[in-house]
Design a protein around this motif. Structure first.
Motif, short mmCIF file in Angstrom:
data_model
loop_
_atom_site.label_atom_id
_atom_site.label_comp_id
_atom_site.label_asym_id
_atom_site.label_seq_id
_atom_site.Cartn_x
_atom_site.Cartn_y
_atom_site.Cartn_z
N UNK A 100 0.82 -1.21 0.00
CA UNK A 100 0.00 0.00 0.00
C UNK A 100 0.85 1.27 0.00
N UNK A 101 2.11 1.13 0.44
CA UNK A 101 2.98 2.31 0.58
C UNK A 101 4.16 2.27 -0.39
N UNK A 102 4.08 1.41 -1.40
CA UNK A 102 5.18 1.32 -2.37
C UNK A 102 5.32 2.64 -3.13
N UNK A 103 6.54 3.12 -3.21
CA UNK A 103 6.80 4.39 -3.88
C UNK A 103 6.64 5.60 -2.99
N UNK A 104 6.18 5.40 -1.74
CA UNK A 104 5.95 6.55 -0.88
C UNK A 104 7.25 7.20 -0.41
N UNK A 105 8.30 6.38 -0.22
CA UNK A 105 9.59 6.94 0.19
C UNK A 105 10.11 7.92 -0.84
N UNK A 170 10.57 8.63 -11.61
CA UNK A 170 10.95 7.32 -11.10
C UNK A 170 10.00 6.86 -9.99
N UNK A 171 9.38 7.81 -9.28
CA UNK A 171 8.38 7.42 -8.28
C UNK A 171 7.24 6.68 -8.95
N UNK A 172 6.82 7.17 -10.12
CA UNK A 172 5.75 6.50 -10.85
C UNK A 172 6.12 5.08 -11.20
N UNK A 173 7.35 4.87 -11.62
CA UNK A 173 7.77 3.52 -11.99
C UNK A 173 7.89 2.60 -10.77
N UNK A 174 8.43 3.12 -9.68
CA UNK A 174 8.53 2.31 -8.46
C UNK A 174 7.15 1.96 -7.94
N UNK A 175 6.22 2.89 -8.05
CA UNK A 175 4.85 2.66 -7.58
C UNK A 175 4.17 1.55 -8.37
N UNK A 188 14.95 5.06 -5.06
CA UNK A 188 14.91 6.23 -5.92
C UNK A 188 16.23 6.44 -6.66
N UNK A 189 17.34 6.40 -5.94
CA UNK A 189 18.63 6.67 -6.58
C UNK A 189 19.01 5.56 -7.55
N UNK A 190 18.69 4.31 -7.19
CA UNK A 190 18.94 3.20 -8.10
C UNK A 190 18.11 3.36 -9.37
N UNK A 275 1.63 10.19 -16.68
CA UNK A 275 2.00 8.88 -16.13
C UNK A 275 2.21 7.87 -17.23
N UNK A 276 1.37 7.88 -18.22
CA UNK A 276 1.49 6.90 -19.30
C UNK A 276 2.75 7.15 -20.13
N UNK A 277 3.06 8.39 -20.37
CA UNK A 277 4.28 8.69 -21.11
C UNK A 277 5.52 8.30 -20.30
N UNK A 278 5.44 8.38 -18.98
CA UNK A 278 6.57 7.99 -18.13
C UNK A 278 6.86 6.50 -18.24
N UNK A 279 5.83 5.69 -18.55
CA UNK A 279 6.00 4.24 -18.62
C UNK A 279 6.56 3.79 -19.97
N UNK A 280 6.56 4.67 -20.96
CA UNK A 280 7.08 4.31 -22.28
C UNK A 280 8.57 3.96 -22.17
N UNK A 281 8.95 2.83 -22.77
CA UNK A 281 10.35 2.40 -22.73
C UNK A 281 10.65 1.49 -21.57
N UNK A 282 9.64 1.22 -20.71
CA UNK A 282 9.85 0.33 -19.55
C UNK A 282 8.76 -0.72 -19.56
#
Length: 357
Positions: A100-105, A170-175, A188-190, A275-282
């Motif tokens: 529930x808290x993934x990406x919150x950090x 990167x928060x969007x991807x981690x989430x 985040x840094x990774x 958000x959708x454009x952030x996911x492009x390429x991953x």
């Protein structure tokens, strides 16, 4: 002899005057040195209070924030999250409490710099715009209009968003990633290093354009609606909400909730596209957006307009508002918690400037 006395007296008075002037200049110099230090310290304490309040409020509504992003980017051919309560239960069942808290950090890590840049920029922009407005009108008592507040808020939002955008990306991807994702970002840094190394610097700013366009109505309307509502209530005192020239906490929360609701509703489609454009390429997200028919290949967007067109064509206009309900549900408690937390931290730190000032 008398002439010498006059000369000596004149010389003595001149010396005394010089000494007094030097003393006054030294005093002014000391005051000029101390004043900025005090001002800077006051601003920093206020920004720290705002950052802590933002972190606390974001953590409190983190499950709704994550569900909102998952709803925004989920594959329409493989629906996993079908509403607020069902989505939260599904995350709890499949990923546990920590899911529930993934990406919150990562989200909290960007709150302090984002708040610092945003509110400082708004203060500077509103001061500059007010000065120009008074110069143009010739009215030294003129105040900011809602439109001018919108402009100042838009400037602040653009600057703050641009400064912290890679962390938001990167928060969007981690989430979105889950335990079943073939590839994992450990933090985040990774994630920043990995995206930069594998996809290049420009990938860190994917979706930046719709973010810039979206931040204008979102942050701009937040400031404009909030402050304009406060001014209107102070002037008209509807239902007796003003006590001793001040608005109650409940009234301020209502103003903030109204501002947040207006801003997010207007800007929400742009947030979905970002958000959708952030996911492009991953291709390792929890749900990868695909096209219609038999093809399950991830959609590629050539730009913001193309992303809008493909989203509406494949999923309909309502897709632009996916996740709006959990996002709306978190607005009121987020503002309430942020307000209470800010006031508490402000008192502890002795900050003498409110974020909204």
């Amino acid at each position: 002899m008398a002439s010498e006395d006059v000369v000596g007296k004149s010389t003595g008075e001149s010396a005394v005057t010089t000494i007094v002037n030097l003393a006054e200049e030294a005093k002014l110099a000391r005051e000029n040195v101390k004043a900025p230090q005090y001002a800077i310290g006051s601003v920093l304490r206020s920004l720290i209070a705002g950052g802590v309040a933002g972190g606390v409020s974001r953590t409190a509504v983190a499950p709704l924030e994550r569900l909102k992003i998952l709803l925004q980017v989920q594959n329409p051919h493989n629906i996993k999250y079908n509403g607020t309560m069902q989505g939260l239960k599904y995350i709890w069942r499949t990923e546990g409490f920590t899911g529930l808290f993934k990406g919150n950090g990562t989200n909290c890590a960007r709150i302090v710099p984002n708040s610092a840049v945003k509110f400082f920029s708004y203060e500077r922009a509103s001061s500059g715009i007010l000065w120009l407005y008074r110069q143009q009108t010739g009215n030294e008592d003129a105040q900011l209009t809602p439109v001018l507040r919108l402009g100042a808020g838009a400037c602040a939002g653009i600057i703050a968003m641009s400064a912290t955008y890679p962390m938001d990306m990167v928060r969007g991807r981690i989430t979105v990633q889950t335990e079943k994702s073939p590839y994992q970002y450990s933090g985040m840094f990774h994630a920043l290093r990995t995206v930069f190394r594998e996809e290049g610097f420009r990938a860190l700013y994917k979706g930046w354009l719709p973010s810039v366009i979206g931040v204008i109505p979102y942050v701009g309307l937040n400031f404009a609606v909030y402050e304009s509502l406060k001014d209107w209530m102070l002037q008209t005192n509807p239902y007796g909400v003003v006590n001793n020239g001040e608005l109650s906490v409940v009234t301020r929360l209502a103003c903030g909730a109204a501002a947040g609701t207006v801003g997010q509703t207007v800007a929400y489609p742009l947030d979905v596209i970002r958000r959708r454009m952030q996911m492009v390429g991953w291709n390792h997200a929890a749900s990868v957006i695909t096209g219609q028919g038999m093809s399950k290949a991830p959609l590629e967007y050539s730009g913001m307009i193309d992303a809008f067109r493909k989203t509406v064509r494949n999923e309909g206009f309502r897709a632009l508002y996916k996740g709006l309900v959990p996002n709306s549900v978190k607005v009121v408690p987020s503002i309430a918690i942020a307000f209470v937390s800010y006031e508490a931290v402000k008192d502890i730190l002795g900050a003498d400037m409110r974020i909204s000032d």
